[in-house]
Design a protein around this motif. Sequence first.
Motif, PDB file in Angstrom:
ATOM      1  N   LEU A   1      91.736  62.497  -0.066  1.00  0.00           N
ATOM      2  CA  LEU A   1      90.648  63.351   0.440  1.00  0.00           C
ATOM      3  C   LEU A   1      91.167  64.289   1.537  1.00  0.00           C
TER       4      LEU A   1
ATOM      5  N   ALA B   1      89.530  68.067   1.322  1.00  0.00           N
ATOM      6  CA  ALA B   1      88.106  67.829   1.050  1.00  0.00           C
ATOM      7  C   ALA B   1      87.405  67.423   2.343  1.00  0.00           C
ATOM      8  N   ILE B   2      88.171  66.755   3.254  1.00  0.00           N
ATOM      9  CA  ILE B   2      87.619  66.464   4.586  1.00  0.00           C
ATOM     10  C   ILE B   2      88.669  66.864   5.614  1.00  0.00           C
TER      11      ILE B   2
ATOM     12  N   GLU C   1      85.317  57.901  -0.809  1.00  0.00           N
ATOM     13  CA  GLU C   1      84.762  58.987  -1.637  1.00  0.00           C
ATOM     14  C   GLU C   1      83.236  58.918  -1.641  1.00  0.00           C
TER      15      GLU C   1
ATOM     16  N   GLU D   1      80.538  61.513   0.338  1.00  0.00           N
ATOM     17  CA  GLU D   1      79.498  62.142  -0.483  1.00  0.00           C
ATOM     18  C   GLU D   1      78.116  61.844   0.106  1.00  0.00           C
TER      19      GLU D   1
ATOM     20  N   LYS E   1      81.819  66.437   3.463  1.00  0.00           N
ATOM     21  CA  LYS E   1      82.847  67.289   2.844  1.00  0.00           C
ATOM     22  C   LYS E   1      83.043  68.585   3.619  1.00  0.00           C
TER      23      LYS E   1
ATOM     24  N   LYS F   1      82.408  70.352   9.801  1.00  0.00           N
ATOM     25  CA  LYS F   1      82.786  70.222   8.385  1.00  0.00           C
ATOM     26  C   LYS F   1      83.539  71.440   7.839  1.00  0.00           C
TER      27      LYS F   1
END
Length: 476
Positions: free
Chosen positions: A379, A384-385, A405, A409, A414, A462
């Motif tokens: 991730l 994604a993060i 994950e 979510e 994210k 984020k």
Amino acid sequence: MGKQYETVIGLEVHVELATRTKIFCSCSTEFGKAPNTHTCPVCTGMPGALPVLNKQVVEYAMAIGLATNCEITKVCKFDRKNYFYPDNPQNYQISQLYLPIARNGYVEIETGGTKKKVRIHEMHMEEDAGKLIHDEWDDTSLVDYNRSGVPLVEIVSEPDMRSADEVIAYLEKLRMIIQYLGASDCKLQEGSMRADVNLSVREAGAEEFGTRTEMKNLNSFKAIARAIEGERERQIELLEEGKAVVQETRRWDDNKESSYAMRSKEDAQDYRYFPEPDLVPIVISGEWIEQIRARQPELQTEKMERYKKEFDIPEYDAKIITSSKHMADIFEAASAVCGKPKKVSNWLMVETLRLLKDRGMEPEEISFSPENLAKLVNLTESRAINSSVAKEVFEKIFAQDIDPEIYVEEHGLKTVNDEGALEEVIRKVIADNPKAAKDYHSGKEKALGALVGQTMKAMKGKADPGLVNRKLREMI
């Protein structure tokens, strides 16, 4: 100038072996069950009950002997050590005096950058005794025979150690070797590894050893270090006052940080040893030794070398990760899943060690799965993060082994990679902070940091900090 003293220390380490059943019967060795539920006529010493040796005990003892550079005794036997004590149901203990299973070994330790060999005099197999529980309320003593007959190896060192640091280094090395072999979990707090410390002091440069005392009841490395310091000071004080040190067994009280005499060893107890009549000698063939040698797992030194070559991680990291078999297993499994060993190593070396230290935990107590660590690495690497979200998620993985994950979510963590939305936020931040924008133009690099901070705040953390940085430079 006062006299200089040298401390001389030897250890007797008892290790409970990780067999499923006891040494001479088929009762379970599981820890922590209701008193006297894992017992039978053999381990409670009923008349006429006969012992049968558990082969796995011999194989574990041989494996520990080989891993500590000992010679394996090809014909060894058991002896009876006779003594009366309520936790010893037969009134004798089956042990090995004359022909122990392994002799003349050593382990290498390192303290303060210097290496040293601590020699192992011998190692023998024996059965554990039961456990006396003292009930202060009723002023009675009760006995639990669940531990009676649990297999032990006793590892007796030569008096080669000179400080508490060397003792701890030796115990940590032994514990690590035995955990790698899978021969014991070596949990001091559960009594599956126990150390008795034989300690004497002598004037620096003297040839003769001083009179030694033996200290028992040491169930943590910290307690062992404190007991060594306490006993060393007690003996030096006696010598300075011109008194003699009495050879005796002492019990360490960690709460009071002092020891008291249990029994005198002046007339060494006569245990009337004789060969155990109910057990035949053990004949160990060269072939059997080679079979055990072939089954030995990769120990720390070989693992470190392999990690440096195969995973290209620094020696320091490889050393820390391999110092715990459990941590090394997590590292290998997580690297196999995500294919990014350096990143896995970073998470173990920085965040994992920090959380272990904060919570006063041992590496053996890590409870998260390698799969979840590997998912977190993926991730972060796929952006994604971002890194601050990753740390927050890792704390949850460490505490509850959550699936990162799903967690990311469900909690909307994210990273927002929508450049249009980001540009809109940056325009607003620049408009709201004209002074910072002006400072940046006049060459103040620091001003950019304030704008990055404001943007991250507006994006609720984020956004990808790298992208924010780049966009800000473009748009100011």
